[in-house]
Design an enzyme around this catalytic site. Structure first.
Site, PDB file in Angstrom:
ATOM      1  CB  ALA A 222       7.822  -4.070  -8.614  1.00 28.86           C
TER       2      ALA A 222
ATOM      3  CB  THR B 231       2.353   7.370 -15.386  1.00 26.71           C
ATOM      4  OG1 THR B 231       3.139   8.561 -15.265  1.00 26.71           O
ATOM      5  CG2 THR B 231       1.282   7.352 -14.298  1.00 26.71           C
TER       6      THR B 231
ATOM      7  N   GLY C 209       0.806  -1.217   0.000  1.00 24.26           N
ATOM      8  CA  GLY C 209       0.000   0.000   0.000  1.00 24.26           C
ATOM      9  C   GLY C 209       0.836   1.263   0.000  1.00 24.26           C
TER      10      GLY C 209
ATOM     11  CG  ASP D 237       3.489  11.288 -19.616  1.00 27.73           C
ATOM     12  OD1 ASP D 237       4.066  10.812 -20.613  1.00 27.73           O
ATOM     13  OD2 ASP D 237       2.384  11.863 -19.677  1.00 27.73           O
TER      14      ASP D 237
ATOM     15  CD  GLU E  69       5.517  -1.565  -9.592  1.00 28.94           C
ATOM     16  OE1 GLU E  69       6.434  -0.830  -9.202  1.00 28.94           O
ATOM     17  OE2 GLU E  69       5.134  -2.587  -9.009  1.00 28.94           O
TER      18      GLU E  69
ATOM     19  CB  THR F  10      -1.337   4.347  -4.909  1.00 26.13           C
ATOM     20  OG1 THR F  10      -0.192   3.953  -5.658  1.00 26.13           O
ATOM     21  CG2 THR F  10      -2.139   5.372  -5.686  1.00 26.13           C
TER      22      THR F  10
ATOM     23  CD  GLN G 185       5.318  -4.276 -50.637  1.00 26.33           C
ATOM     24  OE1 GLN G 185       5.058  -3.091 -50.501  1.00 26.33           O
ATOM     25  NE2 GLN G 185       6.039  -4.724 -51.652  1.00 26.33           N
TER      26      GLN G 185
ATOM     27  CB  SER H  51       2.528  10.710 -10.080  1.00 24.82           C
ATOM     28  OG  SER H  51       1.811  10.064 -11.103  1.00 24.82           O
TER      29      SER H  51
ATOM     30  CD1 TRP I 124      -5.680   4.093  -7.855  1.00 24.19           C
ATOM     31  CD2 TRP I 124      -6.777   2.455  -8.928  1.00 24.19           C
ATOM     32  NE1 TRP I 124      -6.629   4.668  -8.667  1.00 24.19           N
ATOM     33  CE2 TRP I 124      -7.309   3.683  -9.333  1.00 24.19           C
ATOM     34  CE3 TRP I 124      -7.304   1.272  -9.450  1.00 24.19           C
ATOM     35  CZ2 TRP I 124      -8.344   3.767 -10.252  1.00 24.19           C
ATOM     36  CZ3 TRP I 124      -8.328   1.358 -10.368  1.00 24.19           C
ATOM     37  CH2 TRP I 124      -8.835   2.598 -10.763  1.00 24.19           C
TER      38      TRP I 124
HETATM   39  P1  TGC Z   1      12.791  12.211  -4.357  1.00 25.80           P
HETATM   40  O1  TGC Z   1      12.997  13.459  -3.538  1.00 25.80           O
HETATM   41  O2  TGC Z   1      13.362  12.174  -5.734  1.00 25.80           O
HETATM   42  O3  TGC Z   1      13.335  10.953  -3.563  1.00 25.80           O
HETATM   43  C1  TGC Z   1      13.020  10.708  -2.207  1.00 25.80           C
HETATM   44  C2  TGC Z   1      14.052   9.730  -1.658  1.00 25.80           C
HETATM   45  O4  TGC Z   1      13.937   8.485  -2.349  1.00 25.80           O
HETATM   46  C3  TGC Z   1      15.163   8.198  -3.060  1.00 25.80           C
HETATM   47  N1  TGC Z   1      14.778   7.601  -4.357  1.00 25.80           N
HETATM   48  C4  TGC Z   1      14.901   6.294  -4.591  1.00 25.80           C
HETATM   49  N2  TGC Z   1      15.393   5.305  -3.841  1.00 25.80           N
HETATM   50  C5  TGC Z   1      15.366   4.070  -4.361  1.00 25.80           C
HETATM   51  N3  TGC Z   1      14.870   3.823  -5.596  1.00 25.80           N
HETATM   52  C6  TGC Z   1      14.354   4.789  -6.378  1.00 25.80           C
HETATM   53  N4  TGC Z   1      13.835   4.490  -7.570  1.00 25.80           N
HETATM   54  C7  TGC Z   1      14.359   6.106  -5.876  1.00 25.80           C
HETATM   55  N5  TGC Z   1      13.923   7.299  -6.364  1.00 25.80           N
HETATM   56  C8  TGC Z   1      14.204   8.205  -5.406  1.00 25.80           C
HETATM   57  C9  TGC Z   1      15.858   9.523  -3.192  1.00 25.80           C
HETATM   58  O5  TGC Z   1      17.253   9.356  -3.323  1.00 25.80           O
HETATM   59  C10 TGC Z   1      15.485  10.193  -1.874  1.00 25.80           C
HETATM   60  O6  TGC Z   1      16.279   9.594  -0.862  1.00 25.80           O
HETATM   61  P2  TGC Z   1      16.750  10.452   0.404  1.00 25.80           P
HETATM   62  O7  TGC Z   1      17.664   9.537   1.151  1.00 25.80           O
HETATM   63  O8  TGC Z   1      17.415  11.675  -0.161  1.00 25.80           O
HETATM   64  O9  TGC Z   1      15.501  10.791   1.164  1.00 25.80           O
HETATM   65  O10 TGC Z   1      11.237  11.917  -4.372  1.00 25.80           O
HETATM   66  P3  TGC Z   1      10.059  12.702  -5.053  1.00 25.80           P
HETATM   67  O11 TGC Z   1       9.035  12.916  -3.994  1.00 25.80           O
HETATM   68  O12 TGC Z   1      10.554  13.902  -5.801  1.00 25.80           O
HETATM   69  O13 TGC Z   1       9.470  11.630  -6.079  1.00 25.80           O
HETATM   70  C11 TGC Z   1      10.199  11.163  -7.146  1.00 25.80           C
HETATM   71  C12 TGC Z   1       9.313  10.280  -8.084  1.00 25.80           C
HETATM   72  C13 TGC Z   1       8.225  11.109  -8.727  1.00 25.80           C
HETATM   73  C14 TGC Z   1      10.233   9.740  -9.161  1.00 25.80           C
HETATM   74  C15 TGC Z   1       8.703   9.118  -7.291  1.00 25.80           C
HETATM   75  O14 TGC Z   1       7.892   9.537  -6.296  1.00 25.80           O
HETATM   76  C16 TGC Z   1       7.978   8.125  -8.173  1.00 25.80           C
HETATM   77  O15 TGC Z   1       8.591   7.207  -8.663  1.00 25.80           O
HETATM   78  N6  TGC Z   1       6.611   8.258  -8.372  1.00 25.80           N
HETATM   79  C17 TGC Z   1       5.828   7.221  -9.022  1.00 25.80           C
HETATM   80  C18 TGC Z   1       5.013   6.500  -7.963  1.00 25.80           C
HETATM   81  C19 TGC Z   1       4.897   5.034  -8.223  1.00 25.80           C
HETATM   82  O16 TGC Z   1       5.618   4.453  -9.005  1.00 25.80           O
HETATM   83  N7  TGC Z   1       3.993   4.394  -7.513  1.00 25.80           N
HETATM   84  C20 TGC Z   1       3.835   2.987  -7.619  1.00 25.80           C
HETATM   85  C21 TGC Z   1       2.906   2.473  -6.564  1.00 25.80           C
HETATM   86  S1  TGC Z   1       3.038   0.713  -6.338  1.00 25.80           S
HETATM   87  C22 TGC Z   1       2.337   0.059  -7.684  1.00 25.80           C
HETATM   88  O17 TGC Z   1       1.958   0.697  -8.608  1.00 25.80           O
HETATM   89  C23 TGC Z   1       2.227  -1.411  -7.688  1.00 25.80           C
HETATM   90  S2  TGC Z   1       1.480  -2.084  -9.073  1.00 25.80           S
HETATM   91  C24 TGC Z   1       1.825  -3.681  -8.709  1.00 25.80           C
HETATM   92  C25 TGC Z   1       1.406  -4.664  -9.710  1.00 25.80           C
HETATM   93  O18 TGC Z   1       0.200  -4.999  -9.715  1.00 25.80           O
HETATM   94  O19 TGC Z   1       2.297  -5.167 -10.429  1.00 25.80           O
HETATM   95  P1  FAD Z   2      -1.854  10.611 -11.116  1.00 28.04           P
HETATM   96  O1  FAD Z   2      -0.611  10.650 -10.300  1.00 28.04           O
HETATM   97  O2  FAD Z   2      -3.010  11.451 -10.680  1.00 28.04           O
HETATM   98  O3  FAD Z   2      -1.453  10.997 -12.600  1.00 28.04           O
HETATM   99  C1  FAD Z   2      -2.430  11.421 -13.575  1.00 28.04           C
HETATM  100  C2  FAD Z   2      -1.663  11.844 -14.836  1.00 28.04           C
HETATM  101  O4  FAD Z   2      -0.829  12.982 -14.521  1.00 28.04           O
HETATM  102  C3  FAD Z   2      -0.721  10.761 -15.353  1.00 28.04           C
HETATM  103  O5  FAD Z   2      -0.748  10.765 -16.756  1.00 28.04           O
HETATM  104  C4  FAD Z   2       0.649  11.211 -14.859  1.00 28.04           C
HETATM  105  O6  FAD Z   2       1.703  10.758 -15.699  1.00 28.04           O
HETATM  106  C5  FAD Z   2       0.510  12.718 -14.923  1.00 28.04           C
HETATM  107  N1  FAD Z   2       1.431  13.411 -14.007  1.00 28.04           N
HETATM  108  C6  FAD Z   2       1.481  13.319 -12.657  1.00 28.04           C
HETATM  109  N2  FAD Z   2       2.477  14.078 -12.166  1.00 28.04           N
HETATM  110  C7  FAD Z   2       3.087  14.657 -13.234  1.00 28.04           C
HETATM  111  C8  FAD Z   2       4.203  15.534 -13.402  1.00 28.04           C
HETATM  112  N3  FAD Z   2       4.928  15.969 -12.361  1.00 28.04           N
HETATM  113  N4  FAD Z   2       4.530  15.914 -14.640  1.00 28.04           N
HETATM  114  C9  FAD Z   2       3.835  15.466 -15.719  1.00 28.04           C
HETATM  115  N5  FAD Z   2       2.767  14.641 -15.633  1.00 28.04           N
HETATM  116  C10 FAD Z   2       2.421  14.235 -14.407  1.00 28.04           C
HETATM  117  N6  FAD Z   2      -0.420   1.272  -6.111  1.00 28.04           N
HETATM  118  C11 FAD Z   2       0.041   0.690  -4.981  1.00 28.04           C
HETATM  119  O7  FAD Z   2       0.533   1.348  -4.058  1.00 28.04           O
HETATM  120  N7  FAD Z   2      -0.014  -0.671  -4.853  1.00 28.04           N
HETATM  121  C12 FAD Z   2      -0.542  -1.478  -5.794  1.00 28.04           C
HETATM  122  O8  FAD Z   2      -0.555  -2.710  -5.648  1.00 28.04           O
HETATM  123  C13 FAD Z   2      -1.068  -0.871  -6.976  1.00 28.04           C
HETATM  124  N8  FAD Z   2      -1.682  -1.642  -7.922  1.00 28.04           N
HETATM  125  C14 FAD Z   2      -2.316  -1.026  -8.970  1.00 28.04           C
HETATM  126  C15 FAD Z   2      -3.115  -1.789  -9.834  1.00 28.04           C
HETATM  127  C16 FAD Z   2      -3.808  -1.170 -10.862  1.00 28.04           C
HETATM  128  C17 FAD Z   2      -4.692  -1.987 -11.749  1.00 28.04           C
HETATM  129  C18 FAD Z   2      -3.661   0.218 -11.075  1.00 28.04           C
HETATM  130  C19 FAD Z   2      -4.376   0.901 -12.207  1.00 28.04           C
HETATM  131  C20 FAD Z   2      -2.885   0.968 -10.226  1.00 28.04           C
HETATM  132  C21 FAD Z   2      -2.220   0.368  -9.149  1.00 28.04           C
HETATM  133  N9  FAD Z   2      -1.491   1.130  -8.218  1.00 28.04           N
HETATM  134  C22 FAD Z   2      -0.984   0.531  -7.102  1.00 28.04           C
HETATM  135  C23 FAD Z   2      -1.494   2.584  -8.321  1.00 28.04           C
HETATM  136  C24 FAD Z   2      -0.540   3.147  -9.370  1.00 28.04           C
HETATM  137  O9  FAD Z   2       0.782   3.052  -8.939  1.00 28.04           O
HETATM  138  C25 FAD Z   2      -0.959   4.594  -9.634  1.00 28.04           C
HETATM  139  O10 FAD Z   2      -2.180   4.537 -10.359  1.00 28.04           O
HETATM  140  C26 FAD Z   2       0.096   5.347 -10.398  1.00 28.04           C
HETATM  141  O11 FAD Z   2       1.252   5.547  -9.617  1.00 28.04           O
HETATM  142  C27 FAD Z   2      -0.429   6.715 -10.896  1.00 28.04           C
HETATM  143  O12 FAD Z   2      -1.087   7.412  -9.891  1.00 28.04           O
HETATM  144  P2  FAD Z   2      -2.553   8.024 -10.163  1.00 28.04           P
HETATM  145  O13 FAD Z   2      -3.395   6.957 -10.720  1.00 28.04           O
HETATM  146  O14 FAD Z   2      -2.979   8.692  -8.915  1.00 28.04           O
HETATM  147  O15 FAD Z   2      -2.329   9.092 -11.307  1.00 28.04           O
END
Ligand code: TGC
Ligand code: FAD
Length: 393
Positions: free
Chosen positions: A251, A374, A138, A376, A372, A140, A288, A146, A170
């Protein structure tokens, strides 16, 4: 209706030569499992929007849960190429099944292994490895996707336990998970990982319905209403956003391989169909415009396979950067989405039916491109890496 899976894996650049015998054995085991257990039933489960729970035991047996976790904790003790191949083969079957494996291995077992203490490792990891216990992750929230640093889910110190409040959204596997690794902040803004167990008072996991994507995966919320969690459930060895983001590296790496599995299935299906389907007295593969689609698909798949393999070597050597992983995740998912779109076109009307896997892959990949990080967000990670300038905020 049971379906016969005729998949033949494309390997245009003889990448098999870069694999060890063990890699090939692991891949063959998973491919066999997918052909026998996943392909025949997955379409029905996706149509019914139901997760095929009965696959959990088999996924554990083939090593899909925690392949890189050391053997002493029930993991596979394998390298990252083996892990990648497992994800590739599982997602070749269905992205939703790969999601379950990704969450279990990379987002639940990994943080317990990497950030947990010995008692936590021994309590949870062996059961998670077999699937006897299932987990979810957990991060998001409704208002923080994001940008997880803005999370409002919070814990307060209350002596030998903490009180957890807030909500996550989510969350893959949440409706049936036994435990959740939850990321929450305290009053000082300190982020910690907390293991919440099903049955704790005030903890509920409502299911999310009406998805057009990842229909064979269960998605839900995590709601915490004054949940009392013993302090022994807090992961002691990490603090801050780098905790959850470190799990995402694991992941996202698996997704880079997995999405190419889906692309390979779309390509293979379209190639076979193009040789069999006759129009204007010729197989459509002889035209083609259809060859252009196939040529572009196999080119992009081959490029992504090479990138994944190289990334796997770097990851096994502990040299892969988060930005390199990010690039591969984005590239593979985009490649797979393009392949799915072209492959679906090549099947004409049949492409929209459940007789073939393409439309299911196409819809699944919409989620894979969002979760994991987006598409973008990953572009911005690469942009920041190469320029040194942060365009997020
Ligand atoms: P930022 O200030 O850049 O970083 C905060 C701290 O984190 C460190 N860091 C990392 N460490 C390890 N791995 C990475 N990839 C890291 N990226 C950053 C960084 O060095 C810093 O450390 P410290 O010691 O200085 O505190 O953080 P920010 O708030 O500006 O955010 C950066 C950003 C936008 C890239 C990050 O928040 C991000 O990746 N956002 C996307 C969110 C996301 O991917 N959510 C996924 C939710 S889980 C999910 O979707 C599961 S789906 C599962 C499935 O069904 O398969
Ligand atoms: P938002 O963050 O609201 O983004 C909306 C749009 O704005 C996107 O196009 C994004 O790219 C864009 N955007 C956002 N910020 C910026 C920026 N700075 N600049 C430019 N564009 C930007 N999460 C978990 O924690 N655990 C899970 O197990 C998990 N499983 C999931 C399973 C499914 C089926 C789905 C759909 C999602 C899951 N997620 C999970 C959540 C997923 O990680 C989020 O949906 C994802 O990180 C995007 O967040 P959001 O949906 O709130 O979109």
């Amino acid at each position: 209706m049971a379906k016969t899976d005729l998949f033949e894996s494309p390997d245009y650049y003889f990448l098999d030569e870069l694999l060890t015998d063990e890699h090939k054995l692991v891949r063959a085991t998973v491919r066999d499992f997918v052909k026998k257990e996943v392909s025949p039933i997955i379409e029905d489960y996706a149509q019914r929007a139901e997760f095929p729970k009965h696959l959990i035991k088999g996924l554990g047996e083939i090593g899909a849960f925690g392949p890189t976790i050391p053997v002493q904790y029930g993991g596979g003790g394998m390298d990252y190429i083996a892990y990648g191949l497992i994800m590739q083969e599982v997602e070749r079957g269905d992205s939703g099944i790969r999601s379950t494996a990704s969450v279990q291995g990379s987002l639940v077992m990994y943080p317990i292994y990497a950030y947990g203490n010995e008692a936590q490792r021994n309590k949870y990891l062996p059961k998670l490895a077999t699937g006897e216990m299932m987990g979810c992750f957990g991060l998001t929230e409704p208002n923080h996707g994001s940008n997880p640093s803005g999370m409002t889910t919070n814990y307060k110190d209350a002596g030998d336990h903490v009180i957890l409040n807030g909500a996550k959204m989510w969350i893959s596997n949440s409706p049936f998970a036994d435990i959740a690794v939850v990321w929450a902040k305290n009053e000082e803004g300190k982020i910690k990982g907390i293991i919440v167990e099903r049955g704790m008072e005030g903890f509920t996991t409502p299911e999310t319905h009406n998805k057009w994507s990842l229909r064979a995966s269960a998605t839900g919320e995590l709601v915490f209403d004054n949940v009392k969690v013993p302090k022994e459930n807090i992961l002691p060895n990490v603090e801050g956003l780098k905790g959850p983001l470190g799990c995402l590296n694991q992941a996202r790496y698996g997704i880079a391989w997995g999405a190419i599995g889906a692309a390979m299935d779309c390509y293979d299906t379209a190639l076979r169909y193009s040789k069999e389907r006759i129009q204007f007295d010729r197989p459509i593969g002889g035209f083609q415009l259809q060859q252009k689609k196939l040529a572009e698909m196999i080119t992009e798949i081959t490029k992504a396979q090479l990138m994944n393999w190289r990334l796997g070597v770097l990851k096994s050597e502990d040299r892969a950067t988060a930005a390199q992983i990010s690039m591969a995740k984005r590239n593979s998912v985009e490649t797979a989405m393009n392949c799915a779109r072209d492959a679906r076109q090549m099947l004409g009307g049949m492409g929209i039916t459940g007789e073939y896997p393409i439309m299911r892959h196409m819809m699944n990949l919409e989620s894979v491109a969002t979760y994991e990080g987006t598409h973008d967000i990953h572009l911005l990670i690469t942009g920041m890496d190469v320029t040194g300038l942060n365009a997020f905020k």
